[in-house]
Scaffold this motif. Sequence first.
Motif, PDB file in Angstrom:
ATOM      1  N   TYR A 174      37.907  18.474  65.506  1.00 59.92           N
ATOM      2  CA  TYR A 174      37.408  20.324  65.528  1.00 59.92           C
ATOM      3  C   TYR A 174      36.533  20.487  64.612  1.00 59.92           C
ATOM      4  O   TYR A 174      36.517  20.129  63.001  1.00 59.92           O
TER       5      TYR A 174
ATOM      6  N   GLN B 263      34.884  28.818  67.557  1.00 61.29           N
ATOM      7  CA  GLN B 263      35.952  29.036  68.142  1.00 61.29           C
ATOM      8  C   GLN B 263      36.112  28.452  69.759  1.00 61.29           C
ATOM      9  O   GLN B 263      36.674  27.929  70.773  1.00 61.29           O
TER      10      GLN B 263
ATOM     11  N   SER C  76      29.995  14.680  67.935  1.00 56.48           N
ATOM     12  CA  SER C  76      31.170  15.033  68.793  1.00 56.48           C
ATOM     13  C   SER C  76      30.988  14.155  69.266  1.00 56.48           C
ATOM     14  O   SER C  76      32.528  13.313  69.661  1.00 56.48           O
TER      15      SER C  76
ATOM     16  N   ASN D  28      35.585  24.590  69.516  1.00 55.13           N
ATOM     17  CA  ASN D  28      37.356  23.864  70.025  1.00 55.13           C
ATOM     18  C   ASN D  28      37.822  23.958  71.379  1.00 55.13           C
ATOM     19  O   ASN D  28      38.422  22.721  72.176  1.00 55.13           O
TER      20      ASN D  28
END
Length: 588
Positions: A344, A358, A336, A361
């Motif tokens: 994502y 989730q 990242s 993200n």
Amino acid sequence: MKMIRTIRQSFLGRIMSLVFLGIALITVIVSSVVLFMSKNAFAETYSRSQEKVLLRIKDELNDFHESLVNMTEAIDSSWAFRLFFSDNTELDNVQNFQNIFHMEQDLDASNTSGIDRINILIVGTNGNKYLSRTETIKASNEQILASLPVQKAMQNPDQIHYTYSNGAYTTTNQNTDVIIASKALYYRDSGEIYGVVLVTLTMDDVRRYYDYFVSENTDWYLTDADGLIMCSNRSFQIGKILSEEWYQKTKASADGTYIYQIGNESVSVLKQDLSYFDCSMYGVINNNEALKRLYNMPLLIMVCIVVGCIILLICLFLIQDTIRPLNKLVKKMSESRIDDFHDYVEVEGAVEIQKVAQTYNEMLDDIQSYIGELIETQNMQRKSEIKALQMQINPHYIYNTLASIKWLVYQNNIEKTTQTIDAFISLLRNTISNTDEFITTEQELVNIENYCLINHTRYGEDIAVEYEIEPECYDCMLPKMILQPFVENAFFHAFPSGKKGTIRILIREKGQYLQILVCDNGIGMDSTTAKISVQENKEHFSGIGIHNVQERIQLLFGTDYGIEITSRQSEGTTVTIQLPVMREKDEK
């Protein structure tokens, strides 16, 4: 090593560890239960079977003893042997040869099956000797008659005696461990001893009787009444007193089988007394070792490992759908920073993993928002600091400079006055009016030249300023007003009381660094003062401190860059400023 540690700490590694741990526990528990339940039964059964083998050895040794008895009786009843060992017989060479021939015939006719290969020596009290083999007798008659086997035979002439000796009477057995069987020959009517039969048994001769009994976990011992080891498969113990714990427990017991727990070892001891030999025979079985060979522990462990691998493969197959999206999530999270938190992850897999994806993200969105705010805040902070630096020009410095200009006007020195005013205007323009954070080296040098011109006007020209600039450094970018505090420091601290000297400014590229040196040959200072001057937040005439410059450099470029001051008293001071190499085009 690092890869192994990573696998061990991963989810998959923990599953593998758990499966293998379970298999290992099952293996240990099952093996322990099987060994515990069968240990005593095995020890008893195996010992009984070995006891039969030991009884067979006993029978064979008794048969050997009977053969010796028959042989000695045949020798004792042979007229040829009595004639050969008689004190009153005088034979010529022919008669002597014929007598020896009859002696050999009588010896062959005796029941000597099983002892035909054994060394038989007969020593007479008349000095004659007979040897069944063609070899040299190394001991004299006196030595032989004085030996322990002969003395035992003479003390009890009706019995065959068995004696351990480290060496016998002939060349082949002179320095070897042997058992000597001795039997006295005597006249029945008078009881007078006229000779002794000495049968030498080597350890190899005895081994053929017990060799099929011993193994890696079974030992055999033959001991006399005092516990002296006369023969054993453990050859290094022959001739020593048997002192093992199992022997101390068994030596006074009757014939039979005994099982002892000695330390961590289970030992079966089989005892048989040999009355004809005046000896005892022991068979010692290490039940633990025998049990290991019976159950083949390596094979059992291998089977468990194979079963474990199969179970592991099944587990891996069943959890693959769970691990795959989790691995994707881990990979995205580890990368990242490279993607500036814009990559994502796909929401898939088990419910728990979908929730984690989730949440990750949403966290990326929060991080991007925070980074934007942080960058904007840092930019505003740097601009505020530059403005604060620009406003830090000490009013006293301005007042003194204007007073110097006024004094030049009174002197009617128009040229000097004009130069000083122009230098002062240029210095104010570049420091206060110019809002740029970075300027070129060339522009910074112009500011320094203007500053030095003003100082020469005010204080005289006793302090010279020299410049050594590499041509490729003129277009390098550096923070504004970075040199002035150090030049100012040299002017007002390195040369007190009107002392003359030189300030040198050197700018060069050194690898990936832009290196700026401000050197003077003034009074210098000690290392402690030099270190404090970097850390101390002290303002100079211009209002800009060295500590302020150090913080500004590290704020802009990081802790790998900054200021280093080296100085020696009475020798001068060198200030080294380390900056990254930046060109004007890079800044744009």
